[in-house]
Scaffold this motif. Structure first.
Motif, PDB file in Angstrom:
ATOM      1  N   ILE A 121     -31.754  28.725   7.638  1.00 21.76           N
ATOM      2  CA  ILE A 121     -31.402  29.667   8.691  1.00 21.76           C
ATOM      3  C   ILE A 121     -29.891  29.612   8.819  1.00 21.76           C
ATOM      4  O   ILE A 121     -29.338  28.601   9.243  1.00 21.76           O
ATOM      5  CB  ILE A 121     -32.058  29.307  10.032  1.00 21.76           C
ATOM      6  N   GLY A 122     -29.215  30.649   8.420  1.00 20.32           N
ATOM      7  CA  GLY A 122     -27.768  30.601   8.330  1.00 20.32           C
ATOM      8  C   GLY A 122     -27.051  31.100   9.568  1.00 20.32           C
ATOM      9  O   GLY A 122     -27.641  31.679  10.480  1.00 20.32           O
ATOM     10  N   ALA A 139     -13.813  40.868  10.068  1.00 20.56           N
ATOM     11  CA  ALA A 139     -14.023  39.426   9.975  1.00 20.56           C
ATOM     12  C   ALA A 139     -15.320  39.152   9.237  1.00 20.56           C
ATOM     13  O   ALA A 139     -16.304  39.879   9.388  1.00 20.56           O
ATOM     14  CB  ALA A 139     -14.070  38.797  11.364  1.00 20.56           C
ATOM     15  N   VAL A 140     -15.301  38.096   8.454  1.00 21.83           N
ATOM     16  CA  VAL A 140     -16.509  37.559   7.833  1.00 21.83           C
ATOM     17  C   VAL A 140     -16.445  36.050   8.001  1.00 21.83           C
ATOM     18  O   VAL A 140     -15.398  35.438   7.761  1.00 21.83           O
ATOM     19  CB  VAL A 140     -16.598  37.934   6.339  1.00 21.83           C
ATOM     20  N   GLY A 141     -17.554  35.452   8.431  1.00 24.64           N
ATOM     21  CA  GLY A 141     -17.522  34.022   8.689  1.00 24.64           C
ATOM     22  C   GLY A 141     -18.879  33.371   8.553  1.00 24.64           C
ATOM     23  O   GLY A 141     -19.889  34.037   8.300  1.00 24.64           O
ATOM     24  N   ASP A 142     -18.888  32.056   8.741  1.00 24.66           N
ATOM     25  CA  ASP A 142     -20.104  31.284   8.550  1.00 24.66           C
ATOM     26  C   ASP A 142     -20.018  30.011   9.377  1.00 24.66           C
ATOM     27  O   ASP A 142     -19.045  29.247   9.249  1.00 24.66           O
ATOM     28  CB  ASP A 142     -20.278  30.939   7.064  1.00 24.66           C
ATOM     29  N   VAL A 143     -21.018  29.777  10.223  1.00 25.06           N
ATOM     30  CA  VAL A 143     -21.114  28.525  10.969  1.00 25.06           C
ATOM     31  C   VAL A 143     -21.732  27.478  10.050  1.00 25.06           C
ATOM     32  O   VAL A 143     -22.761  27.724   9.411  1.00 25.06           O
ATOM     33  CB  VAL A 143     -21.963  28.702  12.236  1.00 25.06           C
ATOM     34  N   ASP A 183     -29.493  26.523  15.942  1.00 28.01           N
ATOM     35  CA  ASP A 183     -28.217  26.266  16.608  1.00 28.01           C
ATOM     36  C   ASP A 183     -27.079  26.986  15.900  1.00 28.01           C
ATOM     37  O   ASP A 183     -26.186  27.556  16.545  1.00 28.01           O
ATOM     38  CB  ASP A 183     -27.930  24.768  16.645  1.00 28.01           C
ATOM     39  N   ALA A 184     -27.092  26.963  14.560  1.00 30.54           N
ATOM     40  CA  ALA A 184     -26.039  27.648  13.810  1.00 30.54           C
ATOM     41  C   ALA A 184     -26.060  29.142  14.081  1.00 30.54           C
ATOM     42  O   ALA A 184     -25.015  29.772  14.271  1.00 30.54           O
ATOM     43  CB  ALA A 184     -26.199  27.380  12.314  1.00 30.54           C
ATOM     44  N   ALA A 185     -27.256  29.733  14.126  1.00 30.32           N
ATOM     45  CA  ALA A 185     -27.359  31.158  14.411  1.00 30.32           C
ATOM     46  C   ALA A 185     -26.883  31.466  15.820  1.00 30.32           C
ATOM     47  O   ALA A 185     -26.246  32.493  16.073  1.00 30.32           O
ATOM     48  CB  ALA A 185     -28.803  31.620  14.220  1.00 30.32           C
ATOM     49  N   THR A 186     -27.178  30.570  16.773  1.00 28.05           N
ATOM     50  CA  THR A 186     -26.753  30.783  18.159  1.00 28.05           C
ATOM     51  C   THR A 186     -25.237  30.717  18.283  1.00 28.05           C
ATOM     52  O   THR A 186     -24.616  31.552  18.959  1.00 28.05           O
ATOM     53  CB  THR A 186     -27.404  29.729  19.069  1.00 28.05           C
ATOM     54  N   VAL A 187     -24.617  29.724  17.636  1.00 30.18           N
ATOM     55  CA  VAL A 187     -23.157  29.616  17.681  1.00 30.18           C
ATOM     56  C   VAL A 187     -22.519  30.821  17.000  1.00 30.18           C
ATOM     57  O   VAL A 187     -21.467  31.313  17.422  1.00 30.18           O
ATOM     58  CB  VAL A 187     -22.697  28.295  17.039  1.00 30.18           C
ATOM     59  N   GLU A 208     -19.075  19.470  18.167  1.00 35.02           N
ATOM     60  CA  GLU A 208     -19.695  18.918  16.967  1.00 35.02           C
ATOM     61  C   GLU A 208     -19.858  19.962  15.862  1.00 35.02           C
ATOM     62  O   GLU A 208     -20.356  19.651  14.774  1.00 35.02           O
ATOM     63  CB  GLU A 208     -21.075  18.345  17.309  1.00 35.02           C
ATOM     64  N   VAL A 209     -19.435  21.204  16.110  1.00 35.53           N
ATOM     65  CA  VAL A 209     -19.668  22.311  15.185  1.00 35.53           C
ATOM     66  C   VAL A 209     -18.358  22.728  14.524  1.00 35.53           C
ATOM     67  O   VAL A 209     -17.300  22.747  15.152  1.00 35.53           O
ATOM     68  CB  VAL A 209     -20.296  23.515  15.915  1.00 35.53           C
ATOM     69  N   THR A 210     -18.430  23.071  13.239  1.00 36.67           N
ATOM     70  CA  THR A 210     -17.314  23.702  12.549  1.00 36.67           C
ATOM     71  C   THR A 210     -17.785  25.028  11.964  1.00 36.67           C
ATOM     72  O   THR A 210     -18.984  25.251  11.784  1.00 36.67           O
ATOM     73  CB  THR A 210     -16.752  22.818  11.422  1.00 36.67           C
TER      74      THR A 210
END
Length: 293
Positions: free
Chosen positions: A101-102, A118-122, A128-132, A167-169
């Motif tokens: 789940i990206g 913009a193009v990006g990726d958590v 959690d990644a999708a939510t951020v 804790e997220v990048t």
């Protein structure tokens, strides 16, 4: 000797929790067999099966929520904002593996100084990644109302992550295009740099780099270039080309070569690259291509 048959069904509408299922049994032993039902451990079997299936059901529910977030907050091509002076094409392809789940995203936003893309990726693969991802995208939309400089926007997103999600990048590449002059300012935060395709089939990566979001590190000045009317600018996430066991620089060179050989046009460019790289990927794919309109 009699045999017990057990059928366990979970209603499609049931929540993925214990007890959300039905158990039906039949006994095809001799008619005069009057042993109590407890002699056949159907209830225990049903409970054990439900317990084993519960994590799978919960994961599927989590993935469905993540996909709903992605589809709801990433505008489809027919819902992209009208951006005067710019032709724009986007693609989004979820990972083929259900275990991933990206947090990939794209954005195209009008600002007072031009069009911001913009193009990006958590980093990570989870709900959690999708939510951020959704938070970053909404924060970018809010920030660019008053600020359009790509470096300043990257710094604000960096502070937002540090404050709310230490804790997220995440990675992101930001490009501000002035449709009147073709001037582009690009800031990069740990992301694959954009590819610029010049007239005549030349393709090269823009030499722009910078640290990931969420690390509180200094950011370099944006790189400036001029986009001519025949040129195309391509931005992708690493899900398009990243392959286990293959060095990323090798995959990037393969992408550059494929882009250089793609037919003219934005749709043709994106479709060619998806045809070359977009099969059975382990990560989501986000892609954005633009040119002066």
């Amino acid at each position: 000797e009699g045999r017990a048959q057990v059928c366990i069904a979970t209603p499609a509408s049931a929540a993925p929790s214990r007890g959300a299922g039905n158990c039906a049994t039949s006994h095809d032993g001799p008619a005069d067999d009057r042993r109590p039902f407890a002699a056949f451990p159907a209830e225990r079997l049903a409970e054990a099966t439900a317990l084993a299936a519960e994590p799978l059901l919960m994961y599927q529910a989590e993935r469905d929520i993540a996909l709903t977030l992605q589809h709801s907050f990433l505008p489809q091509p027919h819902r992209l904002p009208h951006l005067p002076g710019v032709d724009l094409v986007v693609r989004y392809v979820p990972a083929s593996r259900h275990t991933e789940i990206g947090g990939d995203f794209y954005a195209a936003l009008p600002t007072r100084d031009g069009v911001l893309t913009a193009v990006g990726d958590v980093v990570g693969h989870s709900l959690d990644a999708a939510t951020v991802m959704v938070e970053i995208r909404h924060a970018l939309r809010a920030y660019c109302v008053e600020e359009s400089d790509p470096r300043a926007l990257a710094e604000r997103l960096d502070r937002m992550l540090l404050h709310y999600h230490p804790e997220v990048t995440a990675t992101v590449c930001l490009a501000l295009l002035d449709p009147g002059t073709g001037r582009v300012r690009i800031a990069n935060a740990g992301h694959i740099p954009p590819v610029i395709l010049r007239d005549g089939g030349r393709a090269e990566y823009v030499r722009v780099c910078g640290p990931l979001l969420g690390l509180a590190l200094d950011r370099p000045e944006p790189v400036e270039l001029v986009l001519h009317r025949e040129d195309r600018l391509l931005m992708v996430t690493d899900g398009l080309i990243e392959t286990r066991g293959v060095d990323l620089t090798t995959s990037m060179e393969q992408l550059r070569t494929a882009a250089a050989g793609a037919p003219p046009g934005l749709d043709a460019l994106c479709d060619t690259l998806l045809g070359c790289f977009g099969h059975d990927r382990e990560d989501d794919i986000a892609m954005l291509a633009l040119r002066l309109g």
